[in-house]
Scaffold this motif. Structure first.
Motif, PDB file in Angstrom:
ATOM      1  N   PHE A  27       0.815  -1.230   0.000  1.00 10.43           N
ATOM      2  CA  PHE A  27       0.000   0.000   0.000  1.00 10.43           C
ATOM      3  C   PHE A  27       0.846   1.276   0.000  1.00 10.43           C
ATOM      4  CE2 PHE A  27      -3.031  -3.176   1.407  1.00 10.43           C
ATOM      5  CZ  PHE A  27      -4.112  -2.875   0.578  1.00 10.43           C
ATOM      6  N   TYR A  30       0.102   3.766  -2.804  1.00  9.78           N
ATOM      7  CA  TYR A  30      -1.154   4.499  -2.565  1.00  9.78           C
ATOM      8  C   TYR A  30      -0.942   5.597  -1.524  1.00  9.78           C
ATOM      9  CZ  TYR A  30      -5.992   5.569  -1.550  1.00  9.78           C
ATOM     10  OH  TYR A  30      -7.170   6.243  -1.366  1.00  9.78           O
ATOM     11  N   LYS A  33       1.035   8.443  -3.083  1.00  6.64           N
ATOM     12  CA  LYS A  33       0.177   9.209  -3.993  1.00  6.64           C
ATOM     13  C   LYS A  33      -0.741  10.153  -3.217  1.00  6.64           C
ATOM     14  CE  LYS A  33      -3.412   8.661  -7.440  1.00  6.64           C
ATOM     15  NZ  LYS A  33      -4.378   7.756  -8.037  1.00  6.64           N
ATOM     16  N   LYS A  34      -1.364   9.651  -2.155  1.00  3.64           N
ATOM     17  CA  LYS A  34      -2.258  10.492  -1.335  1.00  3.64           C
ATOM     18  C   LYS A  34      -1.465  11.590  -0.623  1.00  3.64           C
ATOM     19  CE  LYS A  34      -6.108  10.052  -0.940  1.00  3.64           C
ATOM     20  NZ  LYS A  34      -7.183  10.622  -1.737  1.00  3.64           N
ATOM     21  N   THR A  75      -7.978   1.585   2.189  1.00  4.23           N
ATOM     22  CA  THR A  75      -7.895   2.858   1.453  1.00  4.23           C
ATOM     23  C   THR A  75      -8.815   3.902   2.086  1.00  4.23           C
ATOM     24  OG1 THR A  75      -9.487   2.038  -0.184  1.00  4.23           O
ATOM     25  CG2 THR A  75      -7.162   1.879  -0.749  1.00  4.23           C
ATOM     26  N   ASN A  79      -7.526   7.482   3.767  1.00  2.20           N
ATOM     27  CA  ASN A  79      -8.152   8.763   3.404  1.00  2.20           C
ATOM     28  C   ASN A  79      -8.727   9.466   4.629  1.00  2.20           C
ATOM     29  OD1 ASN A  79      -7.554   8.285   0.721  1.00  2.20           O
ATOM     30  ND2 ASN A  79      -9.572   7.473   0.241  1.00  2.20           N
TER      31      ASN A  79
END
Length: 188
Positions: A27, A30, A33-34, A75, A79
């Motif tokens: 992960f 991800y 990227k976030k 995910t 977030n």
């Protein structure tokens, strides 16, 4: 792939450190990227990645294996934790203390107390406004005399000479006008 991740989560929940490390690595793209799309004052990229990694670890602990949808769960957790951190930091930006030191030993409260008294300033402005209203009720000659004496600091004797009026007459007018102003101010 989902079966593979679900198996890793099961092992991670059983305290398998290699499984946890593998999930963090899977992960990581991800999280990065976030993190690139987020700005929080005084946080660098490593801080944001750490928040993402902590989110993954918490998600592993709280995840219900019967759901079989860890990818969606993690995910969403990542977030939510980034959003929580943004909200937390934006609130703390506005919270402050009057005892916060701003310069040397100087606190915010010291600056406020030294510089001005808002209530006093407001009262002074209201009184001045009342005086101006009363002055506007005078006729032009009366306003000219008061303006000359009190605003231009012209002495009564100078005013009398300039206007070619006897000093005694100017003194009587001034007394009469001040009495008139007091009456106007009592009305207010």
């Amino acid at each position: 792939m989902n079966k593979d991740i679900e198996l890793l989560v099961k092992k991670a929940k059983e305290s398998d450190l290699k499984a946890k490390e593998e999930l963090l690595n899977r992960f990581k793209p991800y999280v990065i990227k976030k993190a690139r799309g987020i700005y929080i004052k005084n946080y660098d990229m490593d801080d944001l990645i750490q928040i993402g990694n902590i989110s993954i670890m918490k998600a592993i602990d709280k995840y219900n294996l019967e759901k079989e949808n860890f990818v969606s769960y993690v995910t969403l957790a990542i977030n939510n934790n980034f959003n929580y951190e943004i909200r937390k930091m934006s609130k703390s930006r506005y919270d402050s203390s009057l005892n916060k030191v701003v310069e040397g030993d100087l606190e915010i409260i010291d600056i406020i107390l030294e510089e001005e008294n808002i209530e006093e300033d407001f009262i002074k402005k209201e009184k001045l406004n009342t005086v101006y209203i009363a002055l506007n009720k005078l006729n032009e000659k009366e306003r000219k005399l008061i303006y000359s004496i009190y605003f231009k600091d012209i002495k009564l004797k100078e005013y009398a000479l300039k206007e070619e009026i006897k000093y005694g007459t100017v003194l009587k007018r001034k007394t009469k006008i001040l009495k008139k102003l007091r009456e106007f101010l009592k009305e207010k």
